[in-house]
Design a protein around this motif. Structure first.
Motif, mmCIF file in Angstrom:
data_model
loop_
_atom_site.group_PDB
_atom_site.id
_atom_site.type_symbol
_atom_site.label_atom_id
_atom_site.label_comp_id
_atom_site.label_asym_id
_atom_site.label_seq_id
_atom_site.Cartn_x
_atom_site.Cartn_y
_atom_site.Cartn_z
ATOM 1 N N UNK A 127 -33.028 -19.969 -5.183
ATOM 2 C CA UNK A 127 -32.040 -18.973 -4.418
ATOM 3 C C UNK A 127 -33.056 -17.774 -4.238
ATOM 4 N N UNK A 128 -33.808 -17.348 -5.277
ATOM 5 C CA UNK A 128 -34.421 -16.227 -5.351
ATOM 6 C C UNK A 128 -35.583 -16.219 -4.170
ATOM 7 N N UNK A 129 -36.211 -17.400 -4.028
ATOM 8 C CA UNK A 129 -37.030 -17.657 -2.849
ATOM 9 C C UNK A 129 -36.441 -17.340 -1.410
ATOM 10 N N UNK A 130 -35.165 -17.875 -1.255
ATOM 11 C CA UNK A 130 -34.465 -17.625 0.014
ATOM 12 C C UNK A 130 -34.013 -16.203 0.016
ATOM 13 N N UNK A 131 -33.685 -15.788 -1.078
ATOM 14 C CA UNK A 131 -33.252 -14.361 -0.766
ATOM 15 C C UNK A 131 -34.397 -13.477 -0.550
ATOM 16 N N UNK A 132 -35.513 -13.478 -1.207
ATOM 17 C CA UNK A 132 -36.650 -12.675 -0.849
ATOM 18 C C UNK A 132 -37.119 -12.933 0.471
ATOM 19 N N UNK A 133 -37.224 -14.322 0.957
ATOM 20 C CA UNK A 133 -37.476 -14.496 2.532
ATOM 21 C C UNK A 133 -36.622 -13.801 3.317
ATOM 22 N N UNK A 134 -35.336 -14.031 3.117
ATOM 23 C CA UNK A 134 -34.146 -13.382 4.001
ATOM 24 C C UNK A 134 -34.408 -11.820 4.160
ATOM 25 N N UNK A 135 -34.826 -11.115 2.945
ATOM 26 C CA UNK A 135 -34.967 -9.735 2.761
ATOM 27 C C UNK A 135 -36.141 -9.502 3.797
ATOM 28 N N UNK A 136 -37.318 -10.287 3.664
ATOM 29 C CA UNK A 136 -38.412 -10.048 4.492
ATOM 30 C C UNK A 136 -38.138 -10.044 5.696
#
Length: 297
Positions: free
Chosen positions: A70-79
């Motif tokens: 979830x942290x990976x997906x959130x970071x990618x979405x924020x990028x």
């Protein structure tokens, strides 16, 4: 990006509790979603989910993996949101939730125009009169009547939403009109009820201020539109947002009950997880909705 997409599928399956629901949310068939999970488990050489005929839950390893995924997906979405913000071209998926009546009458009509103006954005609207946990369910924006006391979410008020007690002229002729809020105890009150619902009382404005009045009815429902339909059929008194029954009142299908002591006005607004506030498509839709809805409430 097949691995990233498999992570997305896994996260949504965990959040929604089933492969079918997780796949549907990402516009994938259950078979494709299931294959994505299997590919992920094969890559990691572990079982991520416990499956039975009725339930699906993450294993201990699956729960730990979900937190990191979830942290990976959130970071990618924020990028991606940062790039979209700098390029001036919002894109991606925006997930919205609302109660059934709010969604049908107020939010759904806004979506086609917004998507026409921003073709890179996909909007997915989820409607339910049950309580939705925005963070656990992966919702970006939740439109609600009433300000929830949840410090983990950002609240933006759109407008006050007056409420009104209504019944048909025929109901009033047959059963009489309550002379005071205390008389509601002698009437069939049409209640919005669902598990953990608080509506076994109505909060009414009186000369002494807002008071809770215990109410009851022979039947209830978890869909506000059903309550309106029952009221229109003459089955009892309903407590509804005024915007929802304004046309019925204007055309005489319903009459206002206890106009001098109406239900307490609700606040209508939008809830957002704090982590999503920098997403340009989220800010655009909120601003768009605020501008469009203020005149309708």
């Amino acid at each position: 990006m097949p691995y990233i997409e498999s992570l997305r599928v896994f996260c949504r399956v965990v959040e929604l509790g089933s492969i079918t629901s997780g796949g549907r949310d990402l516009r994938l068939s259950p078979a494709v979603a299931s294959n994505r999970i299997k590919e992920l488990e094969n890559r990691l050489s572990v079982r991520l989910l416990n499956r039975t005929t009725r339930t699906l839950t993450p294993t201990e390893i699956g729960r730990a993996f979900y937190d990191h995924a979830r942290r990976v997906i959130t970071t990618l979405d924020e990028a991606e949101s940062m790039v979209a913000s700098l390029s001036g071209t919002p894109q991606g998926v925006l997930r919205l939730s609302a109660t059934l009546g709010v969604g049908r009458r107020l939010i759904a009509p806004l979506i086609p125009q917004f998507c026409a103006e921003h073709p890179g954005v996909e909007l997915r609207l989820r409607l339910s009169d049950r309580n939705i946990n925005l963070i656990e369910d992966g919702i970006d924006l939740g439109f609600v009547l009433g300000q929830p006391a949840d410090s983990a979410l950002k609240w933006r008020k759109i407008a006050d939403a007056p409420r009104v007690l209504v019944a048909t002229p025929g109901y009033v002729e047959t059963h009489g009109a309550p002379a005071s809020p205390d008389d509601l105890a002698n009437h069939n009150c049409l209640l919005l009820r669902y598990p953990r619902s608080p509506e076994y009382f109505w909060v009414i404005e009186t000369a002494q201020g807002a008071r809770k009045f215990m109410v009851k009815g022979q039947f209830d429902a978890d869909d506000g539109d059903v309550l309106r339909d029952w009221a229109l059929a003459g089955h009892g008194i309903a407590n509804r947002p005024r915007y929802e029954v304004a046309e019925d009142l204007a055309e005489g299908r319903l009459v206002e009950i206890l106009p001098e002591t109406p239900p307490v006005t609700a606040q209508f607004g939008v809830l957002m997880p704090h982590r999503r506030l920098q997403d340009p498509k989220l800010r655009l839709f909120v601003d768009y909705a605020v501008q469009a809805l203020k005149s309708k409430l």
